[in-house]
Write an enzyme that holds these catalytic residues in place. Sequence first.
Site, PDB file in Angstrom:
ATOM      1  N   CYS A 272       0.823  -1.213   0.000  1.00 48.93           N
ATOM      2  CA  CYS A 272       0.000   0.000   0.000  1.00 48.93           C
ATOM      3  C   CYS A 272       0.857   1.262   0.000  1.00 48.93           C
ATOM      4  O   CYS A 272       0.362   2.343  -0.323  1.00 48.93           O
ATOM      5  CB  CYS A 272      -0.885   0.046   1.242  1.00 48.93           C
ATOM      6  SG  CYS A 272      -2.163  -1.197   1.310  1.00 48.93           S
ATOM      7  N   THR A 308      -3.485  -6.053  -6.276  1.00 51.16           N
ATOM      8  CA  THR A 308      -3.195  -4.964  -5.352  1.00 51.16           C
ATOM      9  C   THR A 308      -3.422  -5.401  -3.907  1.00 51.16           C
ATOM     10  O   THR A 308      -4.167  -6.353  -3.644  1.00 51.16           O
ATOM     11  CB  THR A 308      -4.090  -3.743  -5.614  1.00 51.16           C
ATOM     12  OG1 THR A 308      -5.436  -4.036  -5.189  1.00 51.16           O
ATOM     13  CG2 THR A 308      -4.088  -3.338  -7.075  1.00 51.16           C
ATOM     14  N   ASP A 309      -2.811  -4.702  -2.996  1.00 55.77           N
ATOM     15  CA  ASP A 309      -3.159  -4.863  -1.590  1.00 55.77           C
ATOM     16  C   ASP A 309      -4.599  -4.387  -1.408  1.00 55.77           C
ATOM     17  O   ASP A 309      -5.171  -3.715  -2.263  1.00 55.77           O
ATOM     18  CB  ASP A 309      -2.190  -4.078  -0.699  1.00 55.77           C
ATOM     19  CG  ASP A 309      -2.093  -4.665   0.706  1.00 55.77           C
ATOM     20  OD1 ASP A 309      -3.025  -5.382   1.122  1.00 55.77           O
ATOM     21  OD2 ASP A 309      -1.087  -4.400   1.389  1.00 55.77           O
ATOM     22  N   TRP A 310      -5.159  -4.687  -0.261  1.00 55.29           N
ATOM     23  CA  TRP A 310      -6.597  -4.553  -0.073  1.00 55.29           C
ATOM     24  C   TRP A 310      -7.048  -3.091  -0.002  1.00 55.29           C
ATOM     25  O   TRP A 310      -6.501  -2.284   0.736  1.00 55.29           O
ATOM     26  CB  TRP A 310      -7.006  -5.288   1.196  1.00 55.29           C
ATOM     27  CG  TRP A 310      -7.578  -6.657   0.948  1.00 55.29           C
ATOM     28  CD1 TRP A 310      -8.668  -7.190   1.575  1.00 55.29           C
ATOM     29  CD2 TRP A 310      -7.136  -7.662   0.041  1.00 55.29           C
ATOM     30  NE1 TRP A 310      -8.913  -8.457   1.091  1.00 55.29           N
ATOM     31  CE2 TRP A 310      -7.994  -8.769   0.144  1.00 55.29           C
ATOM     32  CE3 TRP A 310      -6.095  -7.731  -0.898  1.00 55.29           C
ATOM     33  CZ2 TRP A 310      -7.858  -9.932  -0.618  1.00 55.29           C
ATOM     34  CZ3 TRP A 310      -5.948  -8.879  -1.664  1.00 55.29           C
ATOM     35  CH2 TRP A 310      -6.812  -9.959  -1.514  1.00 55.29           C
ATOM     36  N   GLY A 311      -8.073  -2.783  -0.810  1.00 56.22           N
ATOM     37  CA  GLY A 311      -8.814  -1.543  -0.659  1.00 56.22           C
ATOM     38  C   GLY A 311      -8.221  -0.310  -1.284  1.00 56.22           C
ATOM     39  O   GLY A 311      -8.255   0.755  -0.654  1.00 56.22           O
TER      40      GLY A 311
END
Length: 603
Positions: A272, A308-311
């Site tokens: 992130c 992608t990493d979350w969110g």
Amino acid sequence: MASQSKDIPLYRDSTKTADERVYDLLSRMTLAEKAGQMFHGMILMGPDGTLAGPNPGFGIEGTHELLTEKLMTHFNIVGPITDPAVTAKWYNTLQEHAIKSTRLGIPITISTDPRNHFTDNVGTSFNASSMSQWPETLGFAALRDAKLVERFADIARQEYVAMGIRVALHPQIDLATEYRWSRINATFGEHAELSGELAQAYIRGFQGKEIGPTSVSTMTKHFPGGGAQLDGEDPHFVYGQEQVYPGNQIELHLKPFEMALEAGTRQIMPGCGMPIGTEWEEVGFGLNKDVITDLLRGRLGFDGLVCTDWGVLTDVTLLGQFMPARAWGCEHLSQLEKAKKVLDAGCDQFGGDTLPELVIKLVESGQIHETRLDQSVFRTLKEKFLLGLFDNPFVDLNSVGVVGCEEWKKEGQLAQRRAYTLLKNDDDILPLRHSDVDGKKVYIEGIDASVAKARGLTVTDSFEDADIALLRLKCPYDPKSGGFEAFFHSGSLEFGSDDRTRISTILGKVPTTIVDVYLDRPAVLTEIAPRASALAVSYGSSDDGFLDIIFGANGVAPEGKLPFDLPRSMEAVVKSRSDVPFDTENPLFRYGDGLSYTRRTAE
């Protein structure tokens, strides 16, 4: 491509190559079906293995909606697994629903965060529960044993596959160079070469010699290395978005990932964080074309799946805490613009988001060509074919008994014990003899009294009249206000004044003091080490494990070596450079320190 027959589409023909089957399936897919493959969301089990409805508390939509309306097929299972049989039943129900209720019958791929470790951070992993339980990955780094790591990963693979889990959202191979960072416990420590070597063993254990129907695909993270977070704050949160390289050590942080790519990791997750002061654009790594397309895909030649990493798209509220989308440097962009930037960067999937309508809109508005989607969907579908999900999407409910079998649990428990690192042992007091404790009063902290009494110890509630003190401590941290961030232990590595006073008093009053510190980060033990009779550190173990070690029971002894330096002070930590290993001035203990027992067992 044409179908093999009128009745069986080519993508259902197991005699064809994976590439042939993917191209055939792609040719049949609508835009909406393609968009659904590009989102890797979260999913819950319903009661007794049923499909779950919406869960607003977790921000998770109902399973039926995710499968039949959003046409998604990749999910991270959240929550504890207390009954593997129920999990396997749920998985089969989920697959049956996906295959029968969607036009093309694309099977589901289930992923998970780590589940086989002794952990305190349920925000980034789950307790082992019914599965075999091993030390945190730092414990494997302490043992320096690649064969053991591969053995662990092979066992975890078999447990995953028995329940239908086919993607590991790990290993995490960031370097532990910023000691305040909350994610160090899941790394392989501070040494780049060792981290890479153990990562390769980890990947071999989960994936096998080649990816196939018994493999678990590894999603290695957090590219290009997340250990250099400014002040050790985590990039899931607004205050932790900056990643810095004051020592210009980007290449060192890349080293474990280069070795993971050599080992054939199938998937990569960018972090992130947002790079500051580099040649890269100052935006989060998942939206960063310099990092994904130019570095990962270009220079390093990776052609696998990038999630992608979350969110990165969605604002969420977790456990009552509001968390904006983790699209640092791009906060001014709309959700649609963020989605376009992720695709332009070269990522294939959006982790934690469930917004395929954005991708549809990008294509329909002419901002993204559908052939760009085909590149990513090809990768997601090929993974399913190689894992054998199209040919055998269900698990055998009679095989789930391997999960948490006694043999594997014993191996995990032994690894927890072996990973202990002994840093001090005055007069070879350890392992304790029975004569050392017979008739003696023992003061304990951090240990279940019933466990201690079961070992024949006479436990006293007051250290004032104790002959021996057994203290199990945890690495200090600065508690956050609450919500999801409360699970992330960051900040000071020194014990607070009240704890220092209490510990110091005990060390001064009790004749024999044995201290164990659980290291999820490199604690400052400067005031404890000189005064303790014996000092050990651990990386996740039970009270029984600790007592086995101090008594040398069952022939076990500490074998671990420190996977990082232990700093002498917080001042030294603050002055060190976040991206440079072994950079604190005059550390109290050094990487590789660790004593052995001169006598292996008690009398």
